[in-house]
Write a protein that holds these residues in place. Structure first.
Motif, PDB file in Angstrom:
ATOM      1  N   ILE A  33      70.288  31.890  96.106  1.00 24.21           N
ATOM      2  CA  ILE A  33      69.110  31.340  95.417  1.00 24.21           C
ATOM      3  C   ILE A  33      69.554  30.505  94.228  1.00 24.21           C
ATOM      4  O   ILE A  33      69.078  29.379  94.027  1.00 24.21           O
ATOM      5  CB  ILE A  33      68.158  32.474  94.967  1.00 24.21           C
ATOM      6  CG1 ILE A  33      67.566  33.188  96.181  1.00 24.21           C
ATOM      7  CG2 ILE A  33      67.037  31.926  94.081  1.00 24.21           C
ATOM      8  CD1 ILE A  33      66.830  34.484  95.845  1.00 24.21           C
ATOM      9  N   ILE A  37      68.996  26.403  93.828  1.00 22.89           N
ATOM     10  CA  ILE A  37      68.239  25.826  92.704  1.00 22.89           C
ATOM     11  C   ILE A  37      69.127  24.898  91.890  1.00 22.89           C
ATOM     12  O   ILE A  37      68.686  23.825  91.466  1.00 22.89           O
ATOM     13  CB  ILE A  37      67.621  26.948  91.838  1.00 22.89           C
ATOM     14  CG1 ILE A  37      66.481  27.617  92.612  1.00 22.89           C
ATOM     15  CG2 ILE A  37      67.119  26.386  90.508  1.00 22.89           C
ATOM     16  CD1 ILE A  37      65.897  28.838  91.954  1.00 22.89           C
ATOM     17  N   LEU A  42      64.139  23.462  91.953  1.00 21.88           N
ATOM     18  CA  LEU A  42      63.151  24.436  92.413  1.00 21.88           C
ATOM     19  C   LEU A  42      62.185  23.756  93.382  1.00 21.88           C
ATOM     20  O   LEU A  42      61.481  22.827  93.009  1.00 21.88           O
ATOM     21  CB  LEU A  42      62.397  25.014  91.214  1.00 21.88           C
ATOM     22  CG  LEU A  42      61.483  26.183  91.484  1.00 21.88           C
ATOM     23  CD1 LEU A  42      62.286  27.406  91.931  1.00 21.88           C
ATOM     24  CD2 LEU A  42      60.691  26.537  90.232  1.00 21.88           C
ATOM     25  N   ARG A  68      63.444  33.531  92.124  1.00 22.05           N
ATOM     26  CA  ARG A  68      63.491  32.199  91.526  1.00 22.05           C
ATOM     27  C   ARG A  68      63.477  32.280  90.001  1.00 22.05           C
ATOM     28  O   ARG A  68      64.212  31.562  89.315  1.00 22.05           O
ATOM     29  CB  ARG A  68      62.324  31.345  92.029  1.00 22.05           C
ATOM     30  CG  ARG A  68      62.481  30.948  93.489  1.00 22.05           C
ATOM     31  CD  ARG A  68      61.231  30.338  94.068  1.00 22.05           C
ATOM     32  NE  ARG A  68      60.364  31.436  94.508  1.00 22.05           N
ATOM     33  CZ  ARG A  68      59.056  31.353  94.654  1.00 22.05           C
ATOM     34  NH1 ARG A  68      58.423  30.240  94.384  1.00 22.05           N
ATOM     35  NH2 ARG A  68      58.371  32.386  95.073  1.00 22.05           N
TER      36      ARG A  68
END
Length: 85
Positions: A33, A37, A42, A68
């Motif tokens: 993740i 990003i 995002l 996130r």
């Protein structure tokens, strides 16, 4: 709760967000993740609701997007795009 795809997205201070139902995830998944990003940005904002007062002093309670949110925080970000319900 239902969200509308036309809801405006706001930049919110990460420190103003409470995490009501924190869950653990594997470190490999979290690293993926963070890497995504960092490389792409995002793709989908997190979702928050006005704070209920039950989960901490923040102005918002997290509804969706803990991974996130934590990834943004680990990258040194202080603000995150969010949809407010």
């Amino acid at each position: 709760m239902k969200t509308d795809s036309t809801d405006p997205i706001q930049l919110i201070q990460i420190e103003e967000i409470n995490i009501p139902n924190s869950r653990t995830r594997g470190s490999d998944k979290f690293k993926e993740i963070v890497a995504s990003i960092k490389m792409l940005g995002l793709k989908k904002p997190i979702t928050v609701a006005p704070a209920s007062g039950k989960y901490g002093p923040g102005k918002y309670d997290l509804v969706c997007g803990e991974g996130r949110l934590l990834a943004f925080k680990s990258l040194g970000e202080t603000m995150i795009p969010a949809r407010v319900l």
